[in-house]
Structures are given as structure tokens and as C-alpha cells.
Enzyme design. Structure first.
Site, PDB file in Angstrom:
ATOM      1  N   GLN A 128     127.735 103.388 -31.694  1.00  0.00           N
ATOM      2  CA  GLN A 128     127.854 102.653 -32.928  1.00  0.00           C
ATOM      3  C   GLN A 128     128.121 103.974 -33.225  1.00  0.00           C
ATOM      4  OE1 GLN A 128     126.444  99.793 -35.396  1.00  0.00           O
ATOM      5  NE2 GLN A 128     127.780  99.020 -35.062  1.00  0.00           N
ATOM      6  N   GLU A 246     127.460  91.267 -33.360  1.00  0.00           N
ATOM      7  CA  GLU A 246     125.932  92.331 -33.511  1.00  0.00           C
ATOM      8  C   GLU A 246     124.794  91.640 -34.076  1.00  0.00           C
ATOM      9  OE1 GLU A 246     126.437  96.331 -35.842  1.00  0.00           O
ATOM     10  OE2 GLU A 246     124.160  96.461 -35.613  1.00  0.00           O
TER      11      GLU A 246
HETATM   12  C1  LIG Z   1     116.854 101.744 -36.658  1.00  0.00           C
HETATM   13  C2  LIG Z   1     118.386 101.751 -37.112  1.00  0.00           C
HETATM   14  C3  LIG Z   1     119.459 102.032 -36.240  1.00  0.00           C
HETATM   15  C4  LIG Z   1     121.265 101.958 -36.701  1.00  0.00           C
HETATM   16  N1  LIG Z   1     121.799 102.088 -35.918  1.00  0.00           N
HETATM   17  C5  LIG Z   1     123.257 102.450 -36.576  1.00  0.00           C
HETATM   18  C6  LIG Z   1     124.032 102.916 -35.626  1.00  0.00           C
HETATM   19  O1  LIG Z   1     123.960 102.801 -33.576  1.00  0.00           O
HETATM   20  N2  LIG Z   1     126.085 103.267 -35.500  1.00  0.00           N
HETATM   21  C7  LIG Z   1     125.427 102.798 -37.244  1.00  0.00           C
HETATM   22  O2  LIG Z   1     127.188 103.330 -37.647  1.00  0.00           O
HETATM   23  N3  LIG Z   1     124.328 102.574 -37.842  1.00  0.00           N
HETATM   24  C8  LIG Z   1     123.681 102.986 -37.846  1.00  0.00           C
HETATM   25  N4  LIG Z   1     122.654 102.264 -38.925  1.00  0.00           N
HETATM   26  C9  LIG Z   1     122.910 101.999 -40.102  1.00  0.00           C
HETATM   27  C10 LIG Z   1     122.989 101.003 -40.094  1.00  0.00           C
HETATM   28  O3  LIG Z   1     123.524 100.076 -40.432  1.00  0.00           O
HETATM   29  C11 LIG Z   1     122.799 100.894 -41.943  1.00  0.00           C
HETATM   30  O4  LIG Z   1     121.498 102.069 -42.399  1.00  0.00           O
HETATM   31  C12 LIG Z   1     122.504  99.355 -42.886  1.00  0.00           C
HETATM   32  O5  LIG Z   1     123.724  98.674 -42.933  1.00  0.00           O
HETATM   33  C13 LIG Z   1     122.716 100.068 -44.482  1.00  0.00           C
HETATM   34  O6  LIG Z   1     122.736 101.170 -45.250  1.00  0.00           O
HETATM   35  P1  LIG Z   1     122.524 103.393 -45.743  1.00  0.00           P
HETATM   36  O7  LIG Z   1     121.687 103.552 -45.047  1.00  0.00           O
HETATM   37  O8  LIG Z   1     123.730 103.824 -46.178  1.00  0.00           O
HETATM   38  O9  LIG Z   1     121.820 102.405 -46.950  1.00  0.00           O
HETATM   39  P2  LIG Z   1     122.528 101.793 -48.413  1.00  0.00           P
HETATM   40  O10 LIG Z   1     123.649 100.870 -47.932  1.00  0.00           O
HETATM   41  O11 LIG Z   1     122.386 103.650 -49.452  1.00  0.00           O
HETATM   42  O12 LIG Z   1     121.547 100.896 -49.479  1.00  0.00           O
HETATM   43  C14 LIG Z   1     120.431 101.419 -49.929  1.00  0.00           C
HETATM   44  C15 LIG Z   1     119.796  99.651 -50.426  1.00  0.00           C
HETATM   45  O13 LIG Z   1     120.854  99.505 -51.509  1.00  0.00           O
HETATM   46  C16 LIG Z   1     121.579  97.606 -51.450  1.00  0.00           C
HETATM   47  N5  LIG Z   1     122.308  97.937 -51.668  1.00  0.00           N
HETATM   48  C17 LIG Z   1     122.844  98.396 -50.921  1.00  0.00           C
HETATM   49  N6  LIG Z   1     124.677  97.468 -51.662  1.00  0.00           N
HETATM   50  C18 LIG Z   1     124.394  96.531 -51.731  1.00  0.00           C
HETATM   51  C19 LIG Z   1     124.958  95.283 -52.738  1.00  0.00           C
HETATM   52  N7  LIG Z   1     126.163  95.333 -52.892  1.00  0.00           N
HETATM   53  N8  LIG Z   1     123.853  94.104 -53.066  1.00  0.00           N
HETATM   54  C20 LIG Z   1     122.408  94.385 -52.642  1.00  0.00           C
HETATM   55  N9  LIG Z   1     121.578  95.201 -52.497  1.00  0.00           N
HETATM   56  C21 LIG Z   1     122.848  96.354 -52.411  1.00  0.00           C
HETATM   57  C22 LIG Z   1     120.561  97.500 -49.462  1.00  0.00           C
HETATM   58  O14 LIG Z   1     120.600  96.446 -49.430  1.00  0.00           O
HETATM   59  C23 LIG Z   1     119.530  98.868 -49.606  1.00  0.00           C
HETATM   60  O15 LIG Z   1     118.564  97.995 -49.786  1.00  0.00           O
HETATM   61  C24 LIG Z   1     120.873 102.448 -38.336  1.00  0.00           C
HETATM   62  C25 LIG Z   1     120.280 102.177 -38.914  1.00  0.00           C
HETATM   63  C26 LIG Z   1     118.488 101.808 -38.365  1.00  0.00           C
HETATM   64  C27 LIG Z   1     117.526 100.835 -39.051  1.00  0.00           C
END
Ligand SMILES: Cc1cc2nc3c(=O)[nH]c(=O)nc-3n(C[C@H](O)[C@H](O)[C@H](O)COP(=O)(O)OP(=O)(O)OC[C@H]3O[C@@H](n4cnc5c(N)ncnc54)[C@H](O)[C@@H]3O)c2cc1C
Length: 385
Positions: A128, A246
Site C-alpha cells: 500500500q 482496512e
Molecule cells: C506498522 C505500520 C505499518 C504501516 N504500513 C503502511 C503501509 O503499508 N502503507 C502506507 O501507506 N502507510 C503505512 N503506514 C503509515 C501510517 O498509515 C501512518 O504512519 C499514519 O497514517 C500516521 O501518519 P504520519 O506517520 O504521517 O503521522 P502524522 O500524521 O504526522 O501524525 C503525528 C501525530 O499527530 C496526530 N495528528 C495529526 N493530525 C491530527 C488531527 N487532525 N487531529 C488529531 N491528531 C492529529 C496523529 O494522530 C499523530 O499522533 C504504516 C504505519 C505503521 C506504524
């Protein structure tokens, strides 16, 4: 909704039990967690066995190559395979549990015929490619661009946290096809062949020690326009379908696995004397209730999806994902309490599972984001800033 099993469903369960008793002893040993190529072979081999026995794509519609079973039969399948200690979906996670279902719901007949049979036969592994640096929770902020060049798009950008990218053949990829449109409206959903020129995969090591996911770099990668699922610039809507699978159904099999681990915790506590601690016993009892509640919630979500037509789960999936992420972590914290100092042993399987349980707060949309969805779309609270 009736949660009791019918006679036909119990017959299905008995047949599945018989089959599992015959095939499980013939399986090769499980590969090491860090050996992804071997894990891919193992997971695909198991998928092929399911396919040959008529258990692949159980609840996928027959016209999509599935078995057209009821959602309840699918839940029985999850219960029984876990009870028997059968392999988990593993590297097939994305293809079987959300890319495939998205193609069923949104793809053309030609796309279904092209991609679904190899997914079911365990011949194709999907990953993904949604998240990007600065576009995780705010997924619609993604910047990977796809520029039309005749009957191809040329795709340039980068993705991050792409699970199983190292061993994947295909990627469900979100790209920006209109840079001038409002951010939710200029996105398209593409199937990217991972062996296309210009794709570079760089594995990332996790806290649990395995290179489970990767960064993916895309440099003018040609992707046929025919690989777009849904209309151009309508990818956000298609993405919501993918995410509802998902969050709504992809993790449910793991709930059964957690119930098994909970049973093992109780047995270990009895053996090592920690069972005498009433606080620990209460903790394990509460976890048992939590997992029963999660399983009931799953049955409810699946039943709702079936009755609402189309089989696409609704926002109830966010309630499940939110609670499951919490309870899974509580389970492995309890495991540490049962193990005592042994919980620091890096080779104990519960230690790795405890470390990886932390990632459930983030994967498939963070806990905070699920709370926002529940607040706004279920409870009708005003939208936060
Ligand atoms: C084990 C694992 C597998 C994964 N596999 C995939 C994959 O196969 N493909 C893929 O595309 N992605 C994958 N991901 C990525 C995952 O979907 C993202 O890490 C996740 O959506 C969070 O985005 P970010 O890391 O950019 O954090 P950010 O969006 O930068 O968030 C940082 C913090 O701010 C908070 N935050 C941000 N916006 C808001 C809001 N509007 N209100 C309240 N709080 C907020 C978040 O909750 C978090 O605590 C994976 C992640 C993990 C941990």
C-alpha cells in the site's frame, strides 16, 4: 441481527476442521520473522493450499473468483484457522484484505479478471503506497504526482511506511493527477507494478527488529492509464473504500489470535505462580471481556456491511480499530506482568509482539484520527480545527 450459527454454518465449520486436521501437519516449518523472501514463499504457499481446497476469497463474490460465502462463514473461517494454529494471511494482507476488495468494489470487469485470480492463488503480493512524508494523517496532502503521457502516467514522488514493499509485485498507489484542484479532488488510485523502471525500495528497520516496511522512491515511473481504478481525480472516494476495508475487516482475524494468547497468559500465570495475584487475575478477566466485546463488534460491523449492500464496512470500523489498538497493547503489557523479568528476553515471542503492538496506535490511521472520525461521523460532534 441473529448472532447464533445456523446448521449449515456449523456444517461448514466441521468440514473446515477436518481439512485443517489433514493439511496442517504437512506444512513446512515457519520461516524466521526477519526473512521476508522466505515469509513471502510460506504465506503464498499457504494461500495456494487454501485456493486448491476452495477456501480462498471465501466471502468474495463468485463473479470475482471468490466462494460467495456468507460473512458469518468467513468469521467461522477466521475462528477455526486460528484455533487450529494455521498460518496467518501474512504477506497477502494488502492484496486479500483491502486492495482486492477495493478492486471488486471499484474496478472494471477487465481489472477484476486481471488482478483478482492471481491474488487468490497466492501468486501476487500487494503493498500500500498511501503515506508520504507530511501526508500520513492528512493523507490528502500527498504530493506524488502523475503526469499524463499518452496512454501512461509518469509518476514521480516518494512513499513511506510501505509494508511488505520489498517482496511486493504490485502497489495500490495514490497519486496527484490534478495539482490545481482542491486537495481531495485531484487524487487518483493506481495499481503500480513494483518492477517498473524508476521504482526504488529502501527497507526500514522497526523497533521489533524486522524490516517490515520501506521507503519507496518513484522517478518518472510509467504506469498505464489502464491501471487506474476509478475515474481520474476520483481517487479520494476510492481510497475511502480501501480504508473502510482496512479498518473495518482487515484486522478482525487478529482478535481471535489475541484470545488464544490470552489463554496462554492464564496458563503461564498458573504455572509460574503469578496467578495468585488477584490484581493480575482481574486484569486478564477484563481482557477476556474486552476481546469478546471486540468479536461481537466485528460480527455487528460485518452484518451491517452486508445489510447496507455492497459489503463495504462503514465507520464502525474506526470504533473497532480504535479499541483493538488499545486492547492489543493492554494484552502484551499483561504478558510482561505474567513473564516478570523474562519479559526483557529479546528472544521471547511475546517481547517482539509487545514492541510491535505499539505500532497499532499508528498503522491504518492513528488513534487520534479514529477518535476524530468517531466524534464527527458517529457522535455528530462539531468538527475540530
Ligand atoms: C506498522 C505500520 C505499518 C504501516 N504500513 C503502511 C503501509 O503499508 N502503507 C502506507 O501507506 N502507510 C503505512 N503506514 C503509515 C501510517 O498509515 C501512518 O504512519 C499514519 O497514517 C500516521 O501518519 P504520519 O506517520 O504521517 O503521522 P502524522 O500524521 O504526522 O501524525 C503525528 C501525530 O499527530 C496526530 N495528528 C495529526 N493530525 C491530527 C488531527 N487532525 N487531529 C488529531 N491528531 C492529529 C496523529 O494522530 C499523530 O499522533 C504504516 C504505519 C505503521 C506504524
Amino acid at each position: 441481527m441473529d448472532l447464533a450459527y445456523t446448521e449449515a454454518e456449523e456444517e461448514f465449520r466441521a468440514g473446515l476442521r477436518r481439512w485443517l486436521r489433514t493439511v496442517l501437519p504437512t506444512l513446512p516449518p515457519k520461516p524466521a520473522p526477519e526473512d521476508w523472501p522466505a515469509r513471502r514463499r510460506y504465506d503464498c504457499g499457504w494461500q495456494r493450499m487454501l485456493y486448491d481446497a476452495g477456501y480462498a476469497g471465501l466471502h468474495w463474490p463468485a463473479e470475482a473468483g471468490g466462494q460467495g460465502a456468507t460473512p458469518t462463514q468467513h468469521l467461522i473461517f477466521l475462528e477455526e484457522t486460528e484455533r487450529a494454529g494455521a498460518p496467518y494471511v501474512g504477506a497477502g494482507f494488502v492484496g486479500l484484505l483491502h486492495a482486492g476488495p477495493t478492486i471488486i468494489a471499484e474496478g472494471t470487469a477487465g481489472q477484476r479478471a486481471r488482478w483478482l485470480p492471481p491474488i487468490l492463488r497466492g501468486e501476487q503480493v500487494w503493498c500500500q503506497g498511501f503515506s508520504e512524508p507530511e501526508a500520513g494523517s492528512d493523507l490528502a496532502a500527498l504530493r506524488t504526482r502523475a503526469v499524463r503521457d499518452g496512454d501512461h502516467y509518469l509518476v514521480t514522488g516518494s512513499k513511506i511506511w510501505t509494508s511488505h514493499a520489498e517482496v511486493a509485485d504490485w502497489c495500490e498507489l495514490l497519486v496527484r493527477t490534478d495539482a490545481d484542484a482542491p486537495k481531495h479532488r485531484g487524487i487518483s488510485w493506481l495499481a503500480l507494478p513494483m518492477d517498473a523502471p524508476g521504482v526504488t525500495v529502501r527497507p526500514l528497520r522497526t523497533l521489533a527488529g524486522t524490516a517490515e516496511f520501506a521507503e519507496v522512491f518513484l522517478d518518472e515511473v510509467p504506469v498505464p492509464v489502464a491501471n487506474r481504478v476509478g475515474a481520474e481525480n476520483d481517487g479520494w472516494r476510492v481510497t475511502m473504500v480501501t480504508l473502510s476495508f482496512e479498518r473495518g475487516t482487515a484486522f478482525v482475524g487478529e482478535v481471535v489470535a489475541c484470545r488464544r494468547v490470552l489463554g496462554e497468559l492464564a496458563r503461564t500465570a498458573r504455572a509460574n505462580g503469578r496467578w495468585d495475584d488477584p490484581v493480575l487475575r482481574r486484569r486478564l478477566g477484563r481482557l477476556a471481556a474486552d476481546f469478546t466485546a471486540l468479536w461481537r463488534l466485528t460480527q455487528w460491523n460485518v452484518s451491517e456491511a452486508q445489510h447496507s449492500g455492497g459489503g463495504v464496512p462503514g465507520v464502525g470500523g474506526s470504533v473497532f480499530k480504535l479499541r483493538y489498538a488499545q486492547v492489543r497493547q493492554e494484552l502484551y503489557d499483561a504478558a510482561a506482568a505474567v513473564l516478570g523479568p523474562q519479559a526483557l528476553d529479546a528472544d521471547h515471542p511475546w517481547t517482539a509482539d509487545r514492541l510491535s503492538s505499539l505500532s497499532y496506535t499508528i498503522a491504518a490511521g492513528t488513534t487520534q484520527i479514529q477518535r476524530n472520525i468517531v466524534a464527527e461521523r458517529i457522535l455528530g460532534l462539531p468538527k475540530g480545527r
